[in-house]
Design a protein around this motif. Sequence first.
Motif, PDB file in Angstrom:
ATOM      1  N   CYS A  63       0.857  -1.188   0.000  1.00 54.27           N
ATOM      2  CA  CYS A  63       0.000   0.000   0.000  1.00 54.27           C
ATOM      3  C   CYS A  63       0.894   1.239   0.000  1.00 54.27           C
TER       4      CYS A  63
ATOM      5  N   GLN B 280      -4.505   4.594   0.005  1.00 57.88           N
ATOM      6  CA  GLN B 280      -4.207   4.601  -1.429  1.00 57.88           C
ATOM      7  C   GLN B 280      -3.223   3.469  -1.680  1.00 57.88           C
ATOM      8  N   HIS B 281      -3.713   2.415  -2.302  1.00 62.37           N
ATOM      9  CA  HIS B 281      -2.874   1.234  -2.504  1.00 62.37           C
ATOM     10  C   HIS B 281      -1.845   1.430  -3.603  1.00 62.37           C
TER      11      HIS B 281
ATOM     12  N   CYS C 267      -6.593   7.792  -7.705  1.00 59.31           N
ATOM     13  CA  CYS C 267      -6.942   6.550  -7.013  1.00 59.31           C
ATOM     14  C   CYS C 267      -8.464   6.496  -6.905  1.00 59.31           C
TER      15      CYS C 267
ATOM     16  N   GLY D 134     -11.905   4.347  -4.994  1.00 61.30           N
ATOM     17  CA  GLY D 134     -12.425   3.328  -4.095  1.00 61.30           C
ATOM     18  C   GLY D 134     -13.478   3.901  -3.165  1.00 61.30           C
TER      19      GLY D 134
ATOM     20  N   ALA E 135      -8.537  -1.760  -0.635  1.00 64.20           N
ATOM     21  CA  ALA E 135      -7.821  -0.857  -1.541  1.00 64.20           C
ATOM     22  C   ALA E 135      -7.004  -1.658  -2.552  1.00 64.20           C
TER      23      ALA E 135
ATOM     24  N   ALA F  20      -7.965   2.460  -4.128  1.00 67.39           N
ATOM     25  CA  ALA F  20      -8.029   3.144  -2.836  1.00 67.39           C
ATOM     26  C   ALA F  20      -9.261   2.645  -2.078  1.00 67.39           C
ATOM     27  N   LYS F  21      -9.340   2.961  -0.812  1.00 67.16           N
ATOM     28  CA  LYS F  21     -10.517   2.621  -0.014  1.00 67.16           C
ATOM     29  C   LYS F  21     -10.533   3.491   1.227  1.00 67.16           C
TER      30      LYS F  21
ATOM     31  N   ASP G 122      -7.742  11.477  -5.874  1.00 67.00           N
ATOM     32  CA  ASP G 122      -8.387  10.347  -5.202  1.00 67.00           C
ATOM     33  C   ASP G 122      -9.890  10.604  -5.231  1.00 67.00           C
TER      34      ASP G 122
END
Length: 476
Positions: A42, A67-68, A75, A77, A94, A111-112, A149
Motif C-alpha cells: 500500500c 491509497q494502494h 486513485c 475506491g 484498496a 483506494a478505499k 483520489d
Amino acid sequence: MSKKNQSKADAYSFFSCIEKNFDKAARHLSIKKGLLEQIKSCNAVYRMHFPVKIGKEIQVIEAYRVQHSHHKLPCKGGIRYSIKVNQDEVMTLAALMTYKCAIVDVPFGGAKGGIKIDPQIVSAENIEKITRRYTSELIKKNFIGPGIDVPAPDYGTGEREMSWIFDTFLSLSPGEVDALACVTGKPVSQGGVRGRKEATGLGVFYGIRELCKMKEEMLSVGLDVGLNGKKVIIQGLGNVGYHAATFFHEAGAIIVALAEREGAIYNKKGLNVSNVILHLKKTGSILNFPESKNIEDTEKALELECDILIPAALENVIHKHNANRIKAKIIGEAANGPVTPEADDILGKKGVLIVPDIYLNAGGVTVSYFEWLKNLSHVRYGRMEKRFSENMNTELLQVIETSCRKKIPIEEKKMILRGPREIDLVRSGLEDTMINGFHKIRDLKKSLKIENLRTAAFVLSINKIIDSYEKLGIFP
C-alpha cells in the motif's frame, strides 16, 4: 471445539488472503521480486482521529483512507461506514480495487476509505457532521480530488453521503471547475450517472452469464449452456445481491434460496425476488415468506443443492470447514473475499468453477469511471447522439417500408426509432467491459495453462500494472 469457534480460530487476516492469491499468480510471471513487492504494498495509509460534537458530548471518530497504488491516477475506491472498520480491512479492499481496475481497463489506482461508526444507530444529522468533517480532513492532506483520489459509496453509504462529500469539497475548493468529479455515486441531480446503483449486481450477472455461454466450461461441471433453468442461491440481499438476484430471475434462472443475517428461505420451485423484498420491508425479515422453508443458520443455505452460488455479503463465508459440503458447481464472488485460500484449494479439487471477486464485482467501479468521465466532460451521455440516431433510424425505416410496401406496427416502430438514453449507453458499456474482461482472463488461463480463473485474473492484473509502470519509466 464447535464449528463456529473453529472458524474464529482459523480466521484469516483479510490482507494475507489477497497476498496469498497474489503470490500464486507471481509464480507464472518472470518479474523481479522488488517490483512485485512494490505492486503488493500500500503506497499510503492515512489513519485519522477527529472530534465531532454528538449531542452534548464530543466524540473522537476513527477513520481511514488508503491509497494502494499510484501506477495510475486518480486513485479510486469506496468509503464504508461500519463499526467493524479497521486498517487491515481497508488496506485489503484498496488492494482489491487496484487489481479490479486493471482487469477491466479502468485507468485508476486502487483506494478505499472507512469510518468506524454504526450508521444504523447514528442519526442522519450526526452522520452528515462526521461525513463533512472526514472530507475536510481528506482535503487537508490532499487525499481527495478529481485527479488525486475519487471516493464512492460502499457498505453503509450511498448517494446521500456522496452528495455531502461533493458539497464539502466544493465549498473548500472554490473555482474548481471539475469539482463534480471529486466523488462518484452521487444523485443524478448532482452529476451522478443513471445505472450506477445496480451496476455491481448487473456486472455479476453479465460475468456469470458469459461463463454459462462457454460450452467447454459447462461440460466440465455437467451443466447445459445458458442461464435458463439454472438453480441459483444468493447470500446477501443488499444492493449487490438484490440486483443480481433480479437480473438472474429475469433471465430465466430459478432463485431457490436467499440468505440474510437472520437466516435463509428456500423453495426448490423458485422465489420471486420482488415479493421477497416487499415481505422484508413489511416484516423486517425475509423469514416466514409464504410457500418457503425457513433455514435458521444462514451459513447452511450455502450448502444446499444448486448450480450457481452467489455469496454477496461478507468475506470468508466459505472456509475449510464447510467447503467440502458446498454443492454448487459455479461460485460467483459478488462479495469481496468470500472464499478463503484453503477453501479455494478444496473447491478446485472438487472441480467447482469460481469466478473471482477481482473481476466479477468490478461493475461498480466501471460505472463509477463512466460517471467520472461524464463529470469531466460536463455533458450528459446521449445528449449529442440521441436525436441523430432517432433521425437516422426514421430514414432507415422509411426506406424499409417503401421497399417492402408494408407498414411496420406502431409499437415496433417506436422501439426501433428510440435513440440511446444515458442508461442504455452505461449498461452497454458495462456489458462490453464485463464480456471483454472475462475472455481476457479465460484466454490467459488457457494459454499459460493456469489452474483456475482467480490466478489467471491476478496474472492479467499484475501484467497490466507492470505495463503501466514501464510506460511511466519508473522501472527499467
